[in-house]
Design an enzyme around this catalytic site. Structure first.
Site, PDB file in Angstrom:
ATOM      1  CD1 TRP A 102      -2.342  -2.164   1.571  1.00  0.00           C
ATOM      2  CD2 TRP A 102      -3.059  -0.966  -0.189  1.00  0.00           C
ATOM      3  NE1 TRP A 102      -3.401  -2.834   1.002  1.00  0.00           N
ATOM      4  CE2 TRP A 102      -3.857  -2.127  -0.079  1.00  0.00           C
ATOM      5  CE3 TRP A 102      -3.319  -0.078  -1.230  1.00  0.00           C
ATOM      6  CZ2 TRP A 102      -4.907  -2.415  -0.967  1.00  0.00           C
ATOM      7  CZ3 TRP A 102      -4.353  -0.359  -2.111  1.00  0.00           C
ATOM      8  CH2 TRP A 102      -5.131  -1.512  -1.974  1.00  0.00           C
ATOM      9  CG  ASP A 171      -3.490   4.079   3.859  1.00  0.00           C
ATOM     10  OD1 ASP A 171      -4.602   3.964   4.411  1.00  0.00           O
ATOM     11  OD2 ASP A 171      -3.150   3.423   2.850  1.00  0.00           O
ATOM     12  CE  LYS A 195      -9.018  -2.841   3.273  1.00  0.00           C
ATOM     13  NZ  LYS A 195      -8.290  -1.931   2.414  1.00  0.00           N
TER      14      LYS A 195
HETATM   15  C1  LIG Z   1      -7.648  -1.409   1.356  1.00  0.00           C
HETATM   16  C2  LIG Z   1      -6.563  -0.427   1.499  1.00  0.00           C
HETATM   17  C3  LIG Z   1      -6.421   0.657   0.621  1.00  0.00           C
HETATM   18  C4  LIG Z   1      -7.280   0.843  -0.609  1.00  0.00           C
HETATM   19  O1  LIG Z   1      -8.540   1.251  -0.312  1.00  0.00           O
HETATM   20  P1  LIG Z   1      -9.575   1.594  -1.490  1.00  0.00           P
HETATM   21  O2  LIG Z   1     -10.798   1.944  -0.717  1.00  0.00           O
HETATM   22  O3  LIG Z   1      -9.745   0.348  -2.315  1.00  0.00           O
HETATM   23  O4  LIG Z   1      -9.037   2.708  -2.268  1.00  0.00           O
HETATM   24  C5  LIG Z   1      -5.405   1.551   0.862  1.00  0.00           C
HETATM   25  N1  LIG Z   1      -4.576   1.413   1.915  1.00  0.00           N
HETATM   26  C6  LIG Z   1      -4.683   0.382   2.773  1.00  0.00           C
HETATM   27  C7  LIG Z   1      -3.726   0.281   3.928  1.00  0.00           C
HETATM   28  C8  LIG Z   1      -5.669  -0.570   2.592  1.00  0.00           C
HETATM   29  O5  LIG Z   1      -5.770  -1.602   3.450  1.00  0.00           O
END
Ligand SMILES: *Cc1c(COP(=O)(O)O)cnc(C)c1O
Length: 358
Positions: A102, A171, A195
């Protein structure tokens, strides 16, 4: 109805009581005679939802008044672009810590916008790990420092966040609200909701308001944090239904308390890591000090058994255990809503599988 144990990495399992409430309120929300799906985003029903979702987040994370909480669309992936578009000015640089899949995507988007420097790179290491704070090469004059608090695919998680002079950006898509932390240490955090916070469609951004003033005039208004701050996330139609579910999820977390949730999350992860570490049959893919409480990643020492493991697990009602297609192996995603009985049941299954095939 029988519900399986759903280890999907995202979208992921939701608490049954939240799903039941969504069902019960679906046709007639709060005696309005219409569904929240059909309500105006400026009407009183949705306004109350929007406000409560924001206030609950503010309480849960102790968000100070000089920070704005935004409900945006485009997923965390849109934030990979919006962060540099808003915070990385011409002639300056941003620093990124490269920890895995990521972080790599965040870096690639930022490079389209401006100059990126890598302050540490552990992305190719096996076992996977988060760099130690003393390994970070940080500069006070960076526009910001970007980290990925939990690498969902690699199964590693920052345990202690660095203290930086430049604004720290994270993030937190796969571990927000899984543990308490000091928000004031950050200039901006963002997280897709699917999540730990509910369903796909809404991305939470929490930003120190002064940072939103940097944005160059060349950035279209829809992509400026400032526009969304000024309009309280109603610059355009927000993802109302996803915000409603986020509101229910924050209520659910508040009922238990974030400290208790954190304790449960650590206990859940420890149950699985204990089985993984018991002998050589399973092998954790993350360095023990960096192991994620959210995504437990491992392999079978005898890789030829991986497919059988996934097949037998699926037959026993454990779904979504296949590791990400880029890395293979097994991944058990056990976010806030994943029940402890499910973790214990998987641990029993793993011991039984080892007994049969070891
Ligand atoms: C799932 C995830 C993303 C991507 O998220 P989207 O909603 O598909 O853009 C980005 N960063 C992390 C750490 C993730 O787990």
């Amino acid at each position: 109805m029988s519900r399986v144990y759903n280890f999907n990495p995202g979208p992921s399992t939701l608490p049954l009581e939240v799903l039941e409430q969504i069902r019960d309120e679906l046709l007639d929300f709060n005696h309005s005679g219409m569904s929240i799906l059909e309500s105006s985003h400026r009407g009183k029903e949705y306004s109350a939802v929007h406000t409560e979702a924001e206030q609950n987040l503010r309480k849960l994370l102790n968000v100070p008044d000089d920070y704005a909480i935004l409900f945006l669309t485009g997923g965390a992936s849109a934030q990979f672009a919006m962060v540099p578009m808003n915070l990385l000015r011409k002639g300056r640089f941003a620093e990124y810590v490269h920890t895995g899949a990521w972080a790599k995507k965040a870096i690639a988007e930022a490079r389209i916008v401006g100059e990126v420097r890598i302050s540490a790179d552990t992305s190719a290491e096996k076992p996977a790990r988060i760099p130690r704070i003393d390994e970070l090469n940080l500069h006070d004059d960076a526009e910001y420092v970007h980290i990925t608090s939990n690498e969902t695919i690699d199964g590693i998680q920052w345990k202690v966040f660095p203290r930086t002079k430049a604004p720290l950006v994270a993030d937190m898509s796969s571990d927000i609200l899984s543990r308490p932390f000091d928000l004031k240490q950050f200039g901006l955090i963002y997280a897709g909701a699917q999540k730990n916070l509910g369903v796909a469609g809404v991305t939470v951004v929490i930003i120190r308001k002064d940072l939103a003033e940097r944005v160059p005039d060349s950035v279209p208004k829809i992509f400026r944090y400032r526009s969304h701050i000024e309009e309280n996330s109603l610059f355009n139609t927000p993802p109302c239904f996803a915000v409603y579910i986020l509101m229910l999820m924050t209520r659910w977390i508040m009922k238990t308390g974030l400290d208790v949730i954190y304790k449960q999350n650590r206990e859940k992860a420890a149950i699985l890591y204990k089985v993984i570490d018991a002998d050589g049959f399973y092998r954790g893919t993350a360095h023990p000090e960096s192991r994620s409480d959210m995504n437990v990643t491992f392999r079978l020492a005898d890789e030829s058994l991986t497919e059988l493991f996934i097949k037998e697990a699926s037959e026993a009602g454990f779904k979504g255990l296949k590791g990400h297609r880029t890395v293979g192996g097994i991944r058990a995603s056990i976010y806030n809503a994943f029940p402890v009985q499910g973790v214990k049941a998987l641990a029993d299954f793993m011991c039984e599988f080892r007994r049969k095939h070891g």
